[in-house]
Write a protein that holds these residues in place. Structure first.
Motif, PDB file in Angstrom:
ATOM      1  N   SER A 282       0.868  -1.182   0.000  1.00  0.00           N
ATOM      2  CA  SER A 282       0.000   0.000   0.000  1.00  0.00           C
ATOM      3  C   SER A 282       0.900   1.226   0.000  1.00  0.00           C
ATOM      4  CB  SER A 282      -0.914   0.007   1.223  1.00  0.00           C
ATOM      5  OG  SER A 282      -0.142   0.132   2.388  1.00  0.00           O
ATOM      6  N   GLY A 283       0.516   2.205  -0.766  1.00  0.00           N
ATOM      7  CA  GLY A 283       1.300   3.437  -0.830  1.00  0.00           C
ATOM      8  C   GLY A 283       2.751   3.151  -1.175  1.00  0.00           C
ATOM      9  N   PHE A 284       3.655   3.478  -0.245  1.00  0.00           N
ATOM     10  CA  PHE A 284       5.074   3.240  -0.487  1.00  0.00           C
ATOM     11  C   PHE A 284       5.607   2.098   0.368  1.00  0.00           C
ATOM     12  CE2 PHE A 284       4.548   7.553  -2.074  1.00  0.00           C
ATOM     13  CZ  PHE A 284       5.166   7.431  -3.311  1.00  0.00           C
ATOM     14  N   ALA A 285       4.729   1.170   0.735  1.00  0.00           N
ATOM     15  CA  ALA A 285       5.150  -0.019   1.493  1.00  0.00           C
ATOM     16  C   ALA A 285       5.300  -1.189   0.525  1.00  0.00           C
ATOM     17  CB  ALA A 285       4.134  -0.352   2.573  1.00  0.00           C
ATOM     18  N   TYR A 286       6.342  -1.970   0.737  1.00  0.00           N
ATOM     19  CA  TYR A 286       6.620  -3.084  -0.159  1.00  0.00           C
ATOM     20  C   TYR A 286       6.768  -4.376   0.631  1.00  0.00           C
ATOM     21  CZ  TYR A 286       7.416   0.624  -3.449  1.00  0.00           C
ATOM     22  OH  TYR A 286       7.231   1.719  -4.231  1.00  0.00           O
ATOM     23  N   GLU A 287       6.457  -5.479  -0.037  1.00  0.00           N
ATOM     24  CA  GLU A 287       6.627  -6.805   0.555  1.00  0.00           C
ATOM     25  C   GLU A 287       7.650  -7.554  -0.294  1.00  0.00           C
ATOM     26  OE1 GLU A 287       3.342  -9.587   2.185  1.00  0.00           O
ATOM     27  OE2 GLU A 287       3.610 -10.139   0.084  1.00  0.00           O
ATOM     28  N   TYR A 288       8.567  -8.256   0.379  1.00  0.00           N
ATOM     29  CA  TYR A 288       9.650  -8.964  -0.298  1.00  0.00           C
ATOM     30  C   TYR A 288       9.542 -10.445   0.056  1.00  0.00           C
ATOM     31  CZ  TYR A 288      11.175  -4.153  -0.276  1.00  0.00           C
ATOM     32  OH  TYR A 288      11.220  -2.779  -0.418  1.00  0.00           O
ATOM     33  N   THR A 289       9.457 -11.284  -0.967  1.00  0.00           N
ATOM     34  CA  THR A 289       9.396 -12.723  -0.726  1.00  0.00           C
ATOM     35  C   THR A 289      10.467 -13.416  -1.559  1.00  0.00           C
ATOM     36  OG1 THR A 289       7.685 -12.952  -2.422  1.00  0.00           O
ATOM     37  CG2 THR A 289       6.936 -12.795  -0.133  1.00  0.00           C
ATOM     38  N   LEU A 290      11.003 -14.489  -1.003  1.00  0.00           N
ATOM     39  CA  LEU A 290      12.038 -15.260  -1.683  1.00  0.00           C
ATOM     40  C   LEU A 290      11.452 -16.579  -2.142  1.00  0.00           C
ATOM     41  CD1 LEU A 290      15.088 -15.616  -2.410  1.00  0.00           C
ATOM     42  CD2 LEU A 290      15.327 -16.747  -0.191  1.00  0.00           C
ATOM     43  N   GLU A 291      11.715 -16.922  -3.404  1.00  0.00           N
ATOM     44  CA  GLU A 291      11.330 -18.226  -3.946  1.00  0.00           C
ATOM     45  C   GLU A 291      12.597 -18.987  -4.299  1.00  0.00           C
ATOM     46  OE1 GLU A 291       8.825 -17.700  -7.359  1.00  0.00           O
ATOM     47  OE2 GLU A 291       7.147 -16.934  -6.168  1.00  0.00           O
ATOM     48  N   ILE A 292      12.598 -20.284  -4.015  1.00  0.00           N
ATOM     49  CA  ILE A 292      13.701 -21.166  -4.379  1.00  0.00           C
ATOM     50  C   ILE A 292      13.125 -22.243  -5.289  1.00  0.00           C
ATOM     51  CG2 ILE A 292      15.504 -22.734  -3.539  1.00  0.00           C
ATOM     52  CD1 ILE A 292      15.966 -19.902  -2.598  1.00  0.00           C
ATOM     53  N   ASN A 293      13.704 -22.396  -6.474  1.00  0.00           N
ATOM     54  CA  ASN A 293      13.208 -23.350  -7.472  1.00  0.00           C
ATOM     55  C   ASN A 293      11.703 -23.201  -7.714  1.00  0.00           C
ATOM     56  OD1 ASN A 293      15.640 -24.460  -8.167  1.00  0.00           O
ATOM     57  ND2 ASN A 293      15.485 -26.190  -6.777  1.00  0.00           N
ATOM     58  N   GLY A 294      11.232 -21.958  -7.749  1.00  0.00           N
ATOM     59  CA  GLY A 294       9.832 -21.690  -8.072  1.00  0.00           C
ATOM     60  C   GLY A 294       8.856 -21.889  -6.921  1.00  0.00           C
ATOM     61  N   LYS A 295       9.359 -22.225  -5.731  1.00  0.00           N
ATOM     62  CA  LYS A 295       8.480 -22.425  -4.572  1.00  0.00           C
ATOM     63  C   LYS A 295       8.814 -21.382  -3.512  1.00  0.00           C
ATOM     64  CE  LYS A 295       8.180 -27.467  -4.976  1.00  0.00           C
ATOM     65  NZ  LYS A 295       9.282 -28.000  -5.735  1.00  0.00           N
TER      66      LYS A 295
END
Length: 180
Positions: free
Chosen positions: A72-85
């Motif tokens: 929302s607005g200028f907030a970001y979410e960061y997620t890591l995927e390994i081999n597509g999971k």
């Protein structure tokens, strides 16, 4: 490292536990990825602040992706995927296809990993030369660590759901498996 650190993850692979750090400059669009403290990707002045960054981790060059999503607005979410999971799903699946033992031999910490599908054995990031043999109740995979004779015994649990049980013996002493 700057104060743009947005995410840090620990990923256990056969060749060791790798630390992934991600910097995201939301004013400049800068993206920097470090694996085990070494910069492996840098992008300056990205006008699109969301997206994906793909890279590889470890000796087997396992595919990894960092997803950058606006919340929302200028907030970001960061997620890591390994081999597509997702990292969580990958680690759950990994515990089914590998066995890991951590022990101290002659004052040195050792992390021994068995890849169940290939029966490859790794110790502290090195693929170990092994010799396999069939025995009455299953298989034994023999190798040495320093002056120590090691063996991974694979025997049937007798239960279809549990499958094969892998046990590490060092100089005849059973080592407890650890969960990562």
């Amino acid at each position: 490292m700057s104060n743009d650190l947005a995410g840090v993850w620990e990923v256990a692979l056969s060749d060791g536990v790798h630390r992934i750090e991600f910097e995201h400059g939301t004013t400049t669009g800068k993206r920097v990825i470090y694996v085990d403290g070494k910069e492996i990707l840098r992008r300056d002045w990205m006008f699109k602040l969301v997206g994906k960054e793909a890279f590889s981790v470890g000796k087997s060059e396992t595919k990894a992706t960092i997803n950058i999503d606006a919340v929302s607005g200028f907030a970001y979410e960061y997620t890591l995927e390994i081999n597509g999971k997702s990292l969580k799903k990958y680690m759950e699946n990994r515990s089914k296809v590998t066995s890991t033992w951590v022990l101290n031999l002659d004052g040195t910490d050792c992390r021994v990993v068995l890849e169940k599908d290939t029966m490859d054995v790794w110790c502290n990031g090195q693929n170990i030369e092994t010799a396999g043999e069939f025995v009455d109740d299953g298989t034994e995979t023999h190798f040495t660590l320093g002056d120590h004779n090691c063996c991974v015994k694979a025997v049937s649990s007798g239960k279809r759901r549990d499958g094969i049980i892998h046990t590490l013996l060092v100089d005849g002493t059973e080592i407890a498996e650890c969960t990562e």
